[in-house]
Motif scaffolding. Structure first.
Motif, PDB file in Angstrom:
ATOM      1  N   ASN A   1      41.757  19.913  48.318  1.00 23.42           N
ATOM      2  CA  ASN A   1      42.917  19.931  49.204  1.00 23.42           C
ATOM      3  C   ASN A   1      42.482  20.093  50.648  1.00 23.42           C
ATOM      4  OD1 ASN A   1      42.345  22.737  48.356  1.00 23.42           O
ATOM      5  ND2 ASN A   1      44.116  23.264  49.597  1.00 23.42           N
TER       6      ASN A   1
ATOM      7  N   THR B   1      50.442  21.487  54.487  1.00 24.32           N
ATOM      8  CA  THR B   1      49.965  21.770  53.124  1.00 24.32           C
ATOM      9  C   THR B   1      48.798  22.743  53.094  1.00 24.32           C
ATOM     10  OG1 THR B   1      48.449  19.868  53.157  1.00 24.32           O
ATOM     11  CG2 THR B   1      50.670  19.488  52.275  1.00 24.32           C
TER      12      THR B   1
ATOM     13  N   ASN C   1      51.832  21.814  48.740  1.00 22.95           N
ATOM     14  CA  ASN C   1      50.433  21.407  48.710  1.00 22.95           C
ATOM     15  C   ASN C   1      50.343  19.971  48.214  1.00 22.95           C
ATOM     16  OD1 ASN C   1      47.718  21.668  49.088  1.00 22.95           O
ATOM     17  ND2 ASN C   1      47.398  23.248  47.558  1.00 22.95           N
ATOM     18  N   GLU C   2      49.242  19.344  48.544  1.00 20.76           N
ATOM     19  CA  GLU C   2      48.949  17.980  48.107  1.00 20.76           C
ATOM     20  C   GLU C   2      47.455  17.929  47.813  1.00 20.76           C
ATOM     21  OE1 GLU C   2      49.084  13.401  49.879  1.00 20.76           O
ATOM     22  OE2 GLU C   2      50.195  15.009  50.858  1.00 20.76           O
ATOM     23  N   VAL C   3      47.083  17.513  46.615  1.00 21.33           N
ATOM     24  CA  VAL C   3      45.685  17.614  46.208  1.00 21.33           C
ATOM     25  C   VAL C   3      45.192  16.312  45.593  1.00 21.33           C
ATOM     26  CG1 VAL C   3      45.940  20.097  45.758  1.00 21.33           C
ATOM     27  CG2 VAL C   3      46.207  18.464  43.869  1.00 21.33           C
TER      28      VAL C   3
ATOM     29  N   LYS D   1      52.483  15.352  47.429  1.00 21.82           N
ATOM     30  CA  LYS D   1      52.949  16.579  48.067  1.00 21.82           C
ATOM     31  C   LYS D   1      54.194  17.113  47.368  1.00 21.82           C
ATOM     32  CE  LYS D   1      54.597  18.300  52.546  1.00 21.82           C
ATOM     33  NZ  LYS D   1      54.914  17.931  53.945  1.00 21.82           N
TER      34      LYS D   1
ATOM     35  N   LYS E   1      54.162  24.305  45.712  1.00 25.96           N
ATOM     36  CA  LYS E   1      52.996  24.825  45.002  1.00 25.96           C
ATOM     37  C   LYS E   1      53.355  25.220  43.571  1.00 25.96           C
ATOM     38  CE  LYS E   1      50.222  26.191  48.973  1.00 25.96           C
ATOM     39  NZ  LYS E   1      49.600  27.260  49.783  1.00 25.96           N
TER      40      LYS E   1
END
Length: 218
Positions: A164, A171, A178-180, A194, A197
């Motif tokens: 991330n 994020t 969050n965006e992973v 996104k 969480k």
């Protein structure tokens, strides 16, 4: 299924009142613990000093320094025998070589600190702790996101690394979203869009549980 999760920052003491740390809020790790508990798993959460409240029914182990987290995880790998270990904590890489017994007073001249490496919690899982379960690491990066995550995956013998970009205000640390990118030993990657969480944690836990089962029973 037993799941071990680490979360939050560590604090490395300079003197009785000051420490080195980072901006990790622990929100992602705590969301993962909550999601894993919702799925009915036995969850142990090793947490640095953070404000989120531990989910009900989760075995919470509080630590402060990287050394304490290393020792706690080592002990749990032996006693709890987790099937899955997810390292979401932002463990400090360095600590002051000398911790002053009294508060450092302000001086006119500059202050120089000598730092030394802290024990590598994720890096010790296979080589020192002898962990054989499904190992997941997080790579919090500000540049070369996938490249750095893949390097971490190979160097620490992970089954999955979740990358991330913590340089993003929307994020990064303290954000509710969050965006992973999931990074696999095959070299393949998979972005997860996104989202909150909590929502992302549910998706990660389900995916990791499936991958762990496939690894154990190919």
């Amino acid at each position: 299924m037993r799941i071990l999760i680490t979360a939050g920052p560590t604090r490395e003491a300079l003197d009785p009142v000051r420490f080195l740390s980072n901006r990790s809020s622990g929100k992602m790790g705590y969301a993962l613990a909550e999601a894993a508990k919702e799925e009915g798993y036995e969850v142990t959460l090793v947490s640095g000093p953070v404000t989120p409240i531990s989910p009900e029914g989760v075995n919470l182990v509080k630590v402060e320094s990287a050394q304490q987290m290393w020792e706690a995880v080592q002990s749990l790998c032996k006693s709890a025998a987790p099937d899955i270990a997810i390292h979401a904590a932002a463990v400090a890489d360095y600590r002051p070589k000398i911790v002053q017994s009294q508060k450092i007073k302000k001086r006119d001249e500059a202050l120089t600190l000598e730092l030394e490496r802290t024990p590598d919690v994720l890096g010790s899982m296979r080589t020192v702790f002898g962990y054989q379960g499904f190992l997941v690491g997080f790579a919090a990066e500000t540049e070369h996101l996938v490249e750095n995550a893949m390097t971490k995956l190979q160097r620490k013998s992970c089954d999955l690394v979740i990358a991330n970009d913590v340089s993003r205000a929307d994020t990064g640390f303290d954000s509710e979203e969050n965006e992973v990118i999931l990074c696999f030993p095959s070299g393949n990657t998979e972005p997860l869009p996104k989202q909150s969480k909590r929502s992302l944690a549910r998706e990660i836990i389900r995916r990791v549980a499936t991958l762990a089962a496939e690894k154990e029973h190919p």
